[in-house]
Design a protein around this motif. Structure first.
Motif, PDB file in Angstrom:
ATOM      1  N   LYS A   1       0.834  -1.199   0.000  1.00  0.00           N
ATOM      2  CA  LYS A   1       0.000   0.000   0.000  1.00  0.00           C
ATOM      3  C   LYS A   1       0.869   1.249   0.000  1.00  0.00           C
ATOM      4  CE  LYS A   1      -4.085   2.010   2.211  1.00  0.00           C
ATOM      5  NZ  LYS A   1      -5.067   1.886   3.309  1.00  0.00           N
TER       6      LYS A   1
ATOM      7  N   PRO B   1      -7.793   3.238  -2.048  1.00  0.00           N
ATOM      8  CA  PRO B   1      -6.387   2.967  -1.741  1.00  0.00           C
ATOM      9  C   PRO B   1      -5.550   2.773  -3.003  1.00  0.00           C
ATOM     10  CG  PRO B   1      -7.710   1.012  -1.348  1.00  0.00           C
ATOM     11  CD  PRO B   1      -8.675   2.116  -1.670  1.00  0.00           C
TER      12      PRO B   1
ATOM     13  N   LEU C   1       5.315   8.931  -3.986  1.00  0.00           N
ATOM     14  CA  LEU C   1       4.481   8.002  -3.234  1.00  0.00           C
ATOM     15  C   LEU C   1       5.308   7.358  -2.134  1.00  0.00           C
ATOM     16  CD1 LEU C   1       2.616   6.267  -6.215  1.00  0.00           C
ATOM     17  CD2 LEU C   1       1.848   8.206  -4.837  1.00  0.00           C
ATOM     18  N   ASN C   2       4.685   7.134  -1.005  1.00  0.00           N
ATOM     19  CA  ASN C   2       5.391   6.611   0.157  1.00  0.00           C
ATOM     20  C   ASN C   2       4.849   5.235   0.543  1.00  0.00           C
ATOM     21  OD1 ASN C   2       7.311   7.361   2.456  1.00  0.00           O
ATOM     22  ND2 ASN C   2       5.489   6.719   3.578  1.00  0.00           N
TER      23      ASN C   2
ATOM     24  N   VAL D   1       3.550   2.560   2.885  1.00  0.00           N
ATOM     25  CA  VAL D   1       2.857   2.718   4.165  1.00  0.00           C
ATOM     26  C   VAL D   1       3.620   2.061   5.301  1.00  0.00           C
ATOM     27  CG1 VAL D   1       0.774   2.102   5.462  1.00  0.00           C
ATOM     28  CG2 VAL D   1       0.570   3.015   3.148  1.00  0.00           C
TER      29      VAL D   1
ATOM     30  N   LEU E   1      -7.870   9.547  -5.394  1.00  0.00           N
ATOM     31  CA  LEU E   1      -8.062  10.577  -4.368  1.00  0.00           C
ATOM     32  C   LEU E   1      -9.514  11.011  -4.278  1.00  0.00           C
ATOM     33  CD1 LEU E   1      -4.909  12.797  -4.956  1.00  0.00           C
ATOM     34  CD2 LEU E   1      -5.460  11.542  -2.868  1.00  0.00           C
TER      35      LEU E   1
ATOM     36  N   GLN F   1     -10.044   0.484  -5.920  1.00  0.00           N
ATOM     37  CA  GLN F   1      -8.619   0.629  -5.660  1.00  0.00           C
ATOM     38  C   GLN F   1      -7.868   0.864  -6.962  1.00  0.00           C
ATOM     39  OE1 GLN F   1      -7.414  -3.050  -3.806  1.00  0.00           O
ATOM     40  NE2 GLN F   1      -7.511  -4.214  -5.690  1.00  0.00           N
TER      41      GLN F   1
ATOM     42  N   THR G   1       0.931   5.743  -0.035  1.00  0.00           N
ATOM     43  CA  THR G   1       0.250   7.013   0.210  1.00  0.00           C
ATOM     44  C   THR G   1       0.999   8.105  -0.551  1.00  0.00           C
ATOM     45  OG1 THR G   1       1.563   7.448   2.199  1.00  0.00           O
ATOM     46  CG2 THR G   1      -0.555   6.329   2.494  1.00  0.00           C
ATOM     47  N   ILE G   2       0.335   9.240  -0.738  1.00  0.00           N
ATOM     48  CA  ILE G   2       0.970  10.346  -1.451  1.00  0.00           C
ATOM     49  C   ILE G   2       1.766  11.192  -0.464  1.00  0.00           C
ATOM     50  CG2 ILE G   2       0.570  12.430  -2.803  1.00  0.00           C
ATOM     51  CD1 ILE G   2      -1.890  11.080  -3.957  1.00  0.00           C
ATOM     52  N   LYS G   3       3.065  11.293  -0.710  1.00  0.00           N
ATOM     53  CA  LYS G   3       3.940  12.099   0.146  1.00  0.00           C
ATOM     54  C   LYS G   3       3.932  13.559  -0.278  1.00  0.00           C
ATOM     55  CE  LYS G   3       7.129  12.402   3.384  1.00  0.00           C
ATOM     56  NZ  LYS G   3       6.814  12.116   4.801  1.00  0.00           N
TER      57      LYS G   3
ATOM     58  N   SER H   1     -11.511   8.327  -2.649  1.00  0.00           N
ATOM     59  CA  SER H   1     -10.924   7.847  -1.382  1.00  0.00           C
ATOM     60  C   SER H   1     -10.559   6.365  -1.486  1.00  0.00           C
ATOM     61  CB  SER H   1     -11.898   8.075  -0.219  1.00  0.00           C
ATOM     62  OG  SER H   1     -12.178   9.448  -0.067  1.00  0.00           O
TER      63      SER H   1
END
Length: 205
Positions: free
Chosen positions: A5, A121, A25-26, A28, A116, A78, A7-9, A119
């Motif tokens: 997974k 993933p 992107l980071n 998780v 986004l 997703q 997330t946007i950094k 919402s």
């Protein structure tokens, strides 16, 4: 293959590639970052989705897709970045309508802009992260980036956020009323980068 997974950094502007932005992107459950070079329009669309307080007067392309999907009962469940070929990322949008699941091919920037708004993933496969992921000791939005990201960005400036300095921002001398008027004008003129900076000044106060 196991999914990881993301997330946007953040989003940073590349001065070495005219009009190009890097989406960071980071991981998780880890420290690896996945940098993806995207265009200015896609960067703006993603930044607007991240900045909840900024509402464009007219729907952008990704907003229109979201409105269309909502009207016809389509859900984006997703997004999966599933392939990396010659430095190009390939993604799939996993959708559902009437309990029927569909997989739609998409550019990664478009897929993330939609994720986004729904919402949803964002995932990638472990082997892709092992191949393209990098480790950064510094925040990718800071001016001091690790050497291994310099191939993607050169002296980046944050997109959609006010840069901090000891002398204050360019809006520090404006009154609160002036800032609100400037914010409304910037949104009306669809200058969302300026609007985000003004919004940050208002929030700081």
């Amino acid at each position: 293959m196991s999914l990881v997974k993301l997330t946007i950094k953040g989003i940073s502007y590349s001065q070495t590639q005219n009009g190009a932005y890097a989406l960071i992107l980071n991981e998780v459950d880890g420290d690896r970052k996945l940098p993806i070079v995207i265009g200015a329009f896609e960067a703006q669309s993603i930044a607007i989705a991240l900045e909840k307080e900024i509402k464009p007067p007219r729907p952008l392309t990704h907003d229109l897709f979201k409105n269309f999907a909502d009207r016809f009962g389509i859900i984006v469940k997703q997004v999966i970045i599933h392939k990396l070929v010659d430095g190009v990322f390939y993604s799939s949008i996993i959708c559902e309508r009437d309990k029927i699941e569909e997989i739609i091919d998409a550019r990664t920037s478009d897929a993330i802009a939609l994720a986004l708004r729904f919402s949803a993933p964002i995932f990638t496969y472990k082997n892709i992260l092992e191949k393209a992921g990098i480790f950064l000791k510094a925040n990718p939005l800071d001016s001091n980036l690790a050497d291994n990201i310099d191939d993607v960005l050169s002296n980046p400036e944050t997109f959609g956020m006010e840069e901090t300095n000891t002398s204050g921002t360019i809006y520090s001398n404006n009154t609160f009323a002036e800032l609100n008027q400037m914010l409304a004008t910037a949104v009306e003129e669809e200058d969302y980068e300026k609007a985000a900076k003004i919004r940050d000044e208002i929030s700081k106060r």
